[in-house]
Design an enzyme around this catalytic site. Sequence first.
Site, PDB file in Angstrom:
ATOM      1  N   ASP A  32      17.982 -35.502  70.415  1.00  0.00           N
ATOM      2  CA  ASP A  32      18.689 -35.777  71.676  1.00  0.00           C
ATOM      3  C   ASP A  32      20.191 -35.532  71.571  1.00  0.00           C
ATOM      4  O   ASP A  32      20.985 -36.161  72.269  1.00  0.00           O
ATOM      5  CB  ASP A  32      18.437 -37.221  72.152  1.00  0.00           C
ATOM      6  CG  ASP A  32      16.960 -37.560  72.187  1.00  0.00           C
ATOM      7  OD1 ASP A  32      16.195 -36.730  72.699  1.00  0.00           O
ATOM      8  OD2 ASP A  32      16.568 -38.637  71.695  1.00  0.00           O
ATOM      9  N   LYS A  80      21.015 -30.392  72.208  1.00  0.00           N
ATOM     10  CA  LYS A  80      20.749 -29.034  71.715  1.00  0.00           C
ATOM     11  C   LYS A  80      20.424 -28.074  72.859  1.00  0.00           C
ATOM     12  O   LYS A  80      20.755 -26.900  72.802  1.00  0.00           O
ATOM     13  CB  LYS A  80      19.569 -29.041  70.733  1.00  0.00           C
ATOM     14  CG  LYS A  80      19.831 -29.844  69.474  1.00  0.00           C
ATOM     15  CD  LYS A  80      18.610 -29.870  68.572  1.00  0.00           C
ATOM     16  CE  LYS A  80      17.441 -30.636  69.144  1.00  0.00           C
ATOM     17  NZ  LYS A  80      17.666 -32.059  69.372  1.00  0.00           N
ATOM     18  N   GLY A 107      12.467 -33.069  74.752  1.00  0.00           N
ATOM     19  CA  GLY A 107      12.836 -32.888  76.144  1.00  0.00           C
ATOM     20  C   GLY A 107      14.264 -32.412  76.213  1.00  0.00           C
ATOM     21  O   GLY A 107      15.193 -33.203  76.180  1.00  0.00           O
ATOM     22  N   HIS A 108      14.440 -31.108  76.201  1.00  0.00           N
ATOM     23  CA  HIS A 108      15.802 -30.600  76.295  1.00  0.00           C
ATOM     24  C   HIS A 108      16.189 -30.528  77.766  1.00  0.00           C
ATOM     25  O   HIS A 108      15.458 -29.955  78.570  1.00  0.00           O
ATOM     26  CB  HIS A 108      15.903 -29.201  75.692  1.00  0.00           C
ATOM     27  CG  HIS A 108      15.477 -29.155  74.263  1.00  0.00           C
ATOM     28  ND1 HIS A 108      16.112 -29.859  73.287  1.00  0.00           N
ATOM     29  CD2 HIS A 108      14.474 -28.498  73.651  1.00  0.00           C
ATOM     30  CE1 HIS A 108      15.531 -29.624  72.131  1.00  0.00           C
ATOM     31  NE2 HIS A 108      14.517 -28.812  72.324  1.00  0.00           N
ATOM     32  N   GLN A 153      13.874 -32.349  68.082  1.00  0.00           N
ATOM     33  CA  GLN A 153      14.215 -33.570  67.337  1.00  0.00           C
ATOM     34  C   GLN A 153      15.458 -33.330  66.471  1.00  0.00           C
ATOM     35  O   GLN A 153      16.313 -32.569  66.864  1.00  0.00           O
ATOM     36  CB  GLN A 153      13.027 -34.071  66.492  1.00  0.00           C
ATOM     37  CG  GLN A 153      11.854 -34.566  67.310  1.00  0.00           C
ATOM     38  CD  GLN A 153      10.841 -33.489  67.625  1.00  0.00           C
ATOM     39  OE1 GLN A 153      10.589 -32.614  66.829  1.00  0.00           O
ATOM     40  NE2 GLN A 153      10.269 -33.546  68.800  1.00  0.00           N
TER      41      GLN A 153
END
Length: 423
Positions: free
Chosen positions: A13, A16, A40-41, A222
Amino acid sequence: MPCTVVVGAQWGDEGKGKIVDALAANADIVARYQGGPNAGHSVMRDGRTIVLHVVPSGVLHPGKRCLIGNGVVVNLAALRDEVTRLDALGLEVTHRIGISPAAHLILPYHRAVEAAAESGPGAIGTTGRGIGFAYRDKAARVGLRVGDLDDPQEFAAAADRNLERMRREFPEASELVGMSGELVLRELAECAEWVKPRVCDVSADIAQALSAGQRVLLEGAQGTLLDLDHGTYPYVTSSAASAAGAPLGVGIGPRAVDRVIGVTKAYCTRVGNGPFPSEMPEAEAARLRDAGEEYGATTGRPRRCGWLDLVALRYAARVNGLDALIVTKLDVLDDFDEIRVAVGYERFGRRVEEFPSGARALAPCRPKWKTFRGWKSQTGAARRWLDLPERAREYLEWIERECGVPIESVSVGAEREAAVARA
Ligand code: GDP
């Protein structure tokens, strides 16, 4: 640089998605190398947040090839939905996405047993999507891969064998009752048809692109501290999230990688269980969580918040061989009177120099703090290094000195242009 890895230098988180989106402007291919649809980007585009789960974050740039490597585990239905959603935004993803036949499938029984395992003692705090169990089957050599869909009969038989084993191991997983290989296959049928034209040799395609002088971005999910080997085991993800996982997860040699960029927030967060030495007391954490909107993009879970942890960041620099750092969310600290950083640990009265590998050794570590005076002014509009307040620059310059890794740029907002290159 022809082949660049972008890796999270913390517990994920780090932002990225925004960074890969920015770097993708200069890339020809963007490929995901590990993880599953738990990542979840979030990427901002024209004031809208677009959440990506498995599709690489380069996708917002028209025409860029987006690949999913062998190191990723996929839920085909979720992937198809994601691609359809992006297509509906006019991004035309269907025709430029490719997936390795060696990527493992997340199947309904993985989700069923994960739900059972996470409701008992020793819960890891996973996202409950069956990812860990898909990786478990991969390591146990009983997993089913995208390429296995070519042989439906053998696929159904193998799924039946897996189901039988899982029923024995998890008798409490009631969802397994009535599940069969045939049913699993039937449920997958439409997605299997959909994915066929998208299957490609990711390894060969990337190798060819590199020899043709094209540029490739390898995107991690991650972060280093959740890496299966180098993270806070067992509170980790089930894949190689650190930079070494990148060539492995797309099928190229380690020497093909030219550059490794680590992304770190100006502070720290973590989701799920496990030790977090620089965690803040909840009252302080609530303030940072609100300022930084620290809620999971996939699950909506509130993230645990803390100050930057230099011991962990130095470790990430070493484990990944970082060439550069990108610091995100500097703006989130704008209103804080004081900014703290964990600069060392003590465990049972003794100084701990290196970040311990594993949760058991990390849990008793107590941080030693260094306190900076906050800059107390808004950084969101800064676009050049000297636009940043002096105290913010001092903070950043101190971080790069202490880590021994140069900062390449600093992000001061969610929008693509909210960035400051290091002068
Ligand atoms: P990822 O999984 O590492 O891509 O990170 P996430 O997408 O889960 O979290 C990053 C969140 O922070 C997203 O909502 C981004 O839009 C947002 N973000 C990224 N960089 C910045 C920044 O510099 N400042 C602020 N305020 N938000 C940012």
